[in-house]
Motif scaffolding. Sequence first.
Motif, short mmCIF file in Angstrom:
data_model
loop_
_atom_site.label_atom_id
_atom_site.label_comp_id
_atom_site.label_asym_id
_atom_site.label_seq_id
_atom_site.Cartn_x
_atom_site.Cartn_y
_atom_site.Cartn_z
N GLU A 86 0.84 -1.19 0.00
CA GLU A 86 0.00 0.00 0.00
C GLU A 86 0.88 1.24 0.00
O GLU A 86 1.99 1.24 0.56
CB GLU A 86 -0.90 0.00 1.24
CG GLU A 86 -1.96 1.07 1.24
CD GLU A 86 -2.94 0.91 2.41
OE1 GLU A 86 -3.91 1.67 2.46
OE2 GLU A 86 -2.71 0.01 3.25
N ARG B 254 -3.30 0.62 -3.57
CA ARG B 254 -3.46 -0.54 -2.69
C ARG B 254 -3.49 -1.80 -3.53
O ARG B 254 -4.17 -1.87 -4.55
CB ARG B 254 -4.76 -0.42 -1.88
CG ARG B 254 -5.04 -1.64 -1.00
CD ARG B 254 -6.31 -1.46 -0.20
NE ARG B 254 -6.18 -0.39 0.79
CZ ARG B 254 -7.17 0.00 1.58
NH1 ARG B 254 -8.37 -0.57 1.48
NH2 ARG B 254 -6.97 0.95 2.46
N PHE C 130 -4.94 -7.29 -7.82
CA PHE C 130 -5.28 -6.04 -8.50
C PHE C 130 -4.64 -4.86 -7.79
O PHE C 130 -4.40 -4.89 -6.57
CB PHE C 130 -6.79 -5.85 -8.55
CG PHE C 130 -7.48 -6.66 -9.61
CD1 PHE C 130 -7.78 -6.11 -10.85
CD2 PHE C 130 -7.81 -7.99 -9.37
CE1 PHE C 130 -8.41 -6.87 -11.83
CE2 PHE C 130 -8.43 -8.75 -10.35
CZ PHE C 130 -8.74 -8.19 -11.58
N ASP D 70 -5.53 -1.06 -6.96
CA ASP D 70 -6.55 -0.02 -6.90
C ASP D 70 -5.85 1.31 -6.65
O ASP D 70 -5.17 1.48 -5.63
CB ASP D 70 -7.56 -0.31 -5.79
CG ASP D 70 -8.38 -1.56 -6.07
OD1 ASP D 70 -8.64 -1.84 -7.25
OD2 ASP D 70 -8.72 -2.26 -5.10
N THR E 36 -6.36 5.55 -6.57
CA THR E 36 -7.27 6.69 -6.52
C THR E 36 -6.46 7.97 -6.38
O THR E 36 -5.59 8.06 -5.51
CB THR E 36 -8.25 6.58 -5.35
OG1 THR E 36 -8.97 5.33 -5.44
CG2 THR E 36 -9.25 7.73 -5.36
N LYS F 17 -10.23 7.16 -10.38
CA LYS F 17 -9.91 5.86 -9.80
C LYS F 17 -9.82 4.82 -10.89
O LYS F 17 -10.63 4.79 -11.82
CB LYS F 17 -10.98 5.45 -8.77
CG LYS F 17 -10.70 4.11 -8.11
CD LYS F 17 -11.75 3.78 -7.07
CE LYS F 17 -11.45 2.44 -6.40
NZ LYS F 17 -12.46 2.11 -5.35
N SER G 135 -8.82 0.41 -11.39
CA SER G 135 -8.50 -0.88 -10.79
C SER G 135 -7.94 -1.75 -11.91
O SER G 135 -8.65 -2.06 -12.88
CB SER G 135 -9.75 -1.52 -10.18
OG SER G 135 -9.43 -2.76 -9.55
#
Length: 284
Positions: free
Chosen positions: A105, A121, A126, A128, A130, A139, A141
Amino acid sequence: MRHAVKLGFLAAGLGFLFWWGWAGNFIFTPGSLFRLTARSDYYVFTVGGRDMGFSRREVDAGAPDQGFSITEESLVRLALPLGAAGGELRLRSEASYGPDGRLREAEFTAPGIPGASARARVADGFLDFTASFGSLSRKVSLKLPPEGPVLISGVVPWLSRQREIPLGKVLHVRVFDPVRMGFETARLTVEDFTEAADEVQVYKVELALPEGGTTEWLDANGRMLRQRMDRYQAWLELIPEGDPALAAAEGELAKAPVQVDGALVDLASRYFMNMAEGAFESLE
């Protein structure tokens, strides 16, 4: 029979020489070339040869079988129009990594600019990501590559936990570019940059991207000596112990962040919006 044995040795020797030449004399070293150790270092930040501020990098690392984290804080002096307030920008990043050196992260903020942040993260294969700036937010993914450093800033942390690193060989890795909001293929090269006067080995880690990459020089203890960011023509240079600039850097970074002028925030927000919209159009 003896001729057959000689021919066998000759063929093996020629095969080895062919492999050695084709491989570019790469050196494979068992175990990591460098390791990240717990430490805190300060740097001078320059753009185009002009001093623009300071940066601090703090590494919190323990045993090789444990995860670790890296925190970076920067103060950048801005050249603003006459009469504009808030002539400095503060940046902060906090990233955590697993025992294998891969990102878990990361969070990036700009203290002094409300609502300016980015977060990455990793979960369930995956990434993610933002990014927010004022009222604007984007955002994505994306599926993670099967291996590699994930983020551009995660290259050195990832390399520090790899058991074999080929020196001089170009490796192709997939890294996330926050400007384009997608993964890009980059060329990664690690070279021994040790000179006779160096007390410990020094390595040059170069990451080449289509729009400009980064190069870091670090020693065997994972201490970054300097960094070049091609996209921004910017440098970070380690401030050695005893240098008068060290006290100045500690004092400046210890101050509370200055609230950046609202007009500058609006200008940056519009720039960010155009940049983000262009990135998303390119991904469609």
